[in-house]
Design an enzyme around this catalytic site. Structure first.
Site, short mmCIF file in Angstrom:
data_model
loop_
_atom_site.label_atom_id
_atom_site.label_comp_id
_atom_site.label_asym_id
_atom_site.label_seq_id
_atom_site.Cartn_x
_atom_site.Cartn_y
_atom_site.Cartn_z
CG ASP A 150 -2.07 -0.95 1.03
OD1 ASP A 150 -2.22 -1.24 -0.04
OD2 ASP A 150 -2.80 -1.34 2.10
CE LYS A 154 -7.46 5.34 0.20
NZ LYS A 154 -8.76 5.57 0.65
CG MET A 195 -8.02 7.25 7.18
SD MET A 195 -8.83 5.63 6.53
CE MET A 195 -9.30 5.23 8.26
#
Length: 260
Positions: free
Chosen positions: A39, A61, A174
């Site tokens: 990742d 991402k 997040m």
């Protein structure tokens, strides 16, 4: 005669960013891997442990740009496990704390693939610790919440409102995109003066830190230009920071120097 391949998946926690914050068991898995799917938040230095023959595939991402959708990652794990053997799914932090590691294991089990899991040091614990912030401290906090700031539906988690009513330390992952909402929720509970810290790129050489109160933190973020990836820590423990010497003064270890 061609050696029979045993399809296998090991989901591995890469830790919060500092390449030294990885377990020996994780290193052993990386060394043994035939394929590594990693990742965006994984420190690339860890890939130096991989076999020269291993296939390395970036599936993360960055800034909302997905290299692979989750369904594609699931399919890739199954395909590579059947064609290559041992797939290591390398994820930042701990894969079972907002890391979708359990989802991937659930998916591949139905294809008869062996599955294993190596826990990692979660950023929710390590990142505040590197700034000297104890999530619990006698007389200040008896517990802590770890909450995702953004749910699957891209809305703020309802648990934030519940946590704001408690005296616990609140760690939000997040959550930078929902900071104004978070501030509003805590303000509605009369906690405008509650200390809050934001730590960007925690445990790495690019770490940035901002501290304030619920009523001032948005200004601090703007002033210091803080952004994702970052962790938000709310509670009295932010004021109870201990003083630490720099963790970056030591000579950087080379992966080959660690025996596993």
């Amino acid at each position: 005669m061609k050696e029979r391949i045993t399809p296998k998946l090991t989901v591995v926690g890469a830790g919060p960013g500092d390449p030294d914050l990885i377990t020996l068991k994780a290193i052993k898995a990386i060394k043994d891997a035939d394929v590594i799917l990693y990742d965006a938040l994984v420190n690339a230095d860890l890939l130096a442990y991989a076999s020269p023959k291993a296939e390395l595939v970036f599936v993360g991402k960055r800034r909302g740009c997905y290299a692979y959708q989750q369904e594609q990652i699931n399919d890739l794990i199954v395909a590579r496990a059947k064609s290559h053997g041992h797939v290591v799914r390398l994820k930042g932090g701990d894969p079972f704390i907002f890391g979708r590691g359990a989802e991937e294991i659930d998916h591949v089990r139905q294809f008869g693939i062996e599955t294993y899991m190596v826990p990692g040091i979660s950023s929710s614990l390590a990142v505040p610790a590197y700034q000297g912030i104890p999530l619990t401290k006698r007389g200040s906090s008896e517990s802590f919440w770890v909450i995702t700031g953004t749910t699957k539906a891209h809305t703020i988690s309802s648990d934030v409102a519940l946590a704001a009513k408690s005296t616990a330390t609140v760690v939000i992952l997040m959550g930078m995109g929902k900071l104004e909402e978070i501030v509003s929720i805590f303000s509605s509970e009369g906690k405008q003066k509650t200390p809050i810290a934001i730590i960007q790129n925690g445990t790495t050489k690019d770490e940035k830190f901002g501290v304030g109160t619920i009523e001032t933190i948005c200004h601090v973020v703007q002033e210091k230009q803080l952004a994702n990836p970052a962790i938000i820590v709310i509670g009295e423990v932010v004021e109870k920071r201990v003083q630490l010497d720099s963790i970056f003064k030591e000579v950087k270890k080379q992966p080959e120097a660690i025996s596993a």
